[in-house]
Enzyme design. Structure first.
Site, PDB file in Angstrom:
ATOM      1  N   ARG A 152     -17.151  -2.651 -73.746  1.00 58.63           N
ATOM      2  CA  ARG A 152     -17.012  -2.742 -75.245  1.00 58.63           C
ATOM      3  C   ARG A 152     -17.069  -4.454 -75.700  1.00 58.63           C
ATOM      4  O   ARG A 152     -16.225  -5.026 -74.982  1.00 58.63           O
ATOM      5  CB  ARG A 152     -16.265  -1.876 -75.915  1.00 58.63           C
ATOM      6  N   LYS A 192     -10.541   2.198 -75.600  1.00 58.34           N
ATOM      7  CA  LYS A 192      -9.962   3.045 -76.556  1.00 58.34           C
ATOM      8  C   LYS A 192      -8.560   3.905 -76.457  1.00 58.34           C
ATOM      9  O   LYS A 192      -8.747   4.674 -75.104  1.00 58.34           O
ATOM     10  CB  LYS A 192     -11.116   3.614 -77.218  1.00 58.34           C
ATOM     11  N   HIS A 243     -23.371  -4.177 -78.071  1.00 59.84           N
ATOM     12  CA  HIS A 243     -23.121  -2.774 -77.667  1.00 59.84           C
ATOM     13  C   HIS A 243     -24.693  -2.531 -77.304  1.00 59.84           C
ATOM     14  O   HIS A 243     -24.591  -1.238 -76.393  1.00 59.84           O
ATOM     15  CB  HIS A 243     -22.879  -1.768 -78.958  1.00 59.84           C
ATOM     16  N   ARG A 290     -24.178  -2.684 -73.778  1.00 63.65           N
ATOM     17  CA  ARG A 290     -23.498  -1.467 -73.042  1.00 63.65           C
ATOM     18  C   ARG A 290     -24.535  -0.030 -72.944  1.00 63.65           C
ATOM     19  O   ARG A 290     -24.344   0.268 -71.697  1.00 63.65           O
ATOM     20  CB  ARG A 290     -22.332  -1.210 -74.111  1.00 63.65           C
ATOM     21  N   HIS A 328     -15.526   6.803 -71.596  1.00 69.79           N
ATOM     22  CA  HIS A 328     -15.504   7.956 -72.386  1.00 69.79           C
ATOM     23  C   HIS A 328     -14.647   8.897 -72.051  1.00 69.79           C
ATOM     24  O   HIS A 328     -14.566   9.472 -71.133  1.00 69.79           O
ATOM     25  CB  HIS A 328     -17.061   8.542 -72.598  1.00 69.79           C
ATOM     26  N   TYR A 355     -27.198   9.269 -73.132  1.00 71.48           N
ATOM     27  CA  TYR A 355     -28.024   8.432 -72.378  1.00 71.48           C
ATOM     28  C   TYR A 355     -28.955   9.144 -71.454  1.00 71.48           C
ATOM     29  O   TYR A 355     -29.922   8.667 -71.094  1.00 71.48           O
ATOM     30  CB  TYR A 355     -27.309   7.562 -71.329  1.00 71.48           C
TER      31      TYR A 355
END
Length: 298
Positions: A149, A173, A244, A247, A270, A279
């Site tokens: 990110r 995150k 992004h 990514r 994730h 994806y």
């Protein structure tokens, strides 16, 4: 904004920072949403316990009238749901009005990605003759090689790099640490950047951060965004490209080349594999496009 609502928002933000350990960016998003809602409630001269689902729906309707995107409204609903859940849990309100509010359906949206050829075109734009050119090439190489990110990229420290092992570590995150492999090409560009360009950018300063601006300070998220926009324009790529996008491209390309979905989930950091599954939809969409373009009877 009344003092009561102001205090409630401040208490909630303190809770998610200290008790939940959420990232600064997430807290900033919640703060922005709750401030807007608080300002609306103040204009209606309502106290917290007077807010019911009708007030919430009226506020969401106003957002729609102001032309806010569907995703912005969904984010607002999420912010309010968590805020009132906290208030009810702490017995600050007697009823949680969000129990009677259904979130709007999220529009199906597949993120834009770059083809391998477009990635190559982007990488060929920066010149190797200037410190900023080498930095920009290295920055793109690292983003595409790791799927970081943009916040992870700009906060990458020299101590996070383990190039001899072909690994880097990052905090994602929720302050979750993960280890990511970095390919030989990106590692070589980092070494090239360190050997001359980064020293030139530092201008006798000291910095723990890998990527620097032309003043020798930490490169910002906005700085990365501007660099990529400029390179995309120079490469003649007619797409809306952001950090992004690289990514998304990273994830899609390794899936197309046979990577397991669980591995991609780990690489991207994730928490839920359902986030990664988008994806697979992109890969299927691209498969259909290739078929349509090249099959004689498509």
């Amino acid at each position: 904004m009344t003092q009561e609502i102001d205090n409630a928002i401040a208490d909630y933000l303190h809770y998610i920072r200290i008790e939940r350990g959420l990232s600064n960016n997430t807290i900033k998003s919640y703060h922005q949403d709750l401030q807007q809602f608080g300002a609306y409630v103040t204009t209606q001269q309502l106290r917290l316990n007077q807010i019911d689902h009708v007030v919430i729906l009226s506020w969401l309707g106003q957002l729609n009238e102001l032309g806010k995107s569907n995703n912005s409204v969904i984010r607002m609903v999420t912010s309010l749901r968590k805020f009132f859940g906290y208030l009810f849990q702490e017995k600050i309100v007697l009823h949680n009005p969000m129990l009677d509010v259904k979130p709007p359906k999220k529009a199906e949206h597949l993120p834009s990605i770059l083809s391998v050829e477009e990635i190559d075109a982007l990488l060929n734009v920066p010149t190797e003759q200037t410190p900023l050119g080498v930095r920009n090439r290295t920055l793109i190489e690292v983003l595409y090689a790791t799927g970081l990110r943009v916040s992870e990229l700009v906060n990458l420290k020299m101590s996070d790099l383990h190039l001899q092992l072909g690994l880097i570590q990052t905090i994602g995150k929720g302050d979750k640490e993960r280890i990511i492999p970095i390919g030989e090409v990106a590692a070589e560009w980092l070494e090239k950047y360190f050997s001359s360009s980064r020293l030139a950018l530092l201008k006798e300063k000291e910095s723990q951060f890998v990527f620097l601006n032309d003043r020798g300070d930490q490169l910002s998220r906005q700085g990365v965004w501007k660099i990529i926009k400029k390179l995309v324009l120079a490469a003649g790529i007619n797409k809306d490209v952001s950090p992004h996008t690289l990514r998304h491209s990273f994830a899609t390309h390794i899936l197309e080349n046979g990577a397991d979905l669980r591995i991609v989930q780990e690489l991207l950091g994730h928490a839920d594999i359902s986030t990664t599954q988008i994806y697979t939809h992109i890969s299927k969409k691209r498969l259909s496009e290739v078929y349509d373009n090249f099959h004689p009877r498509a």
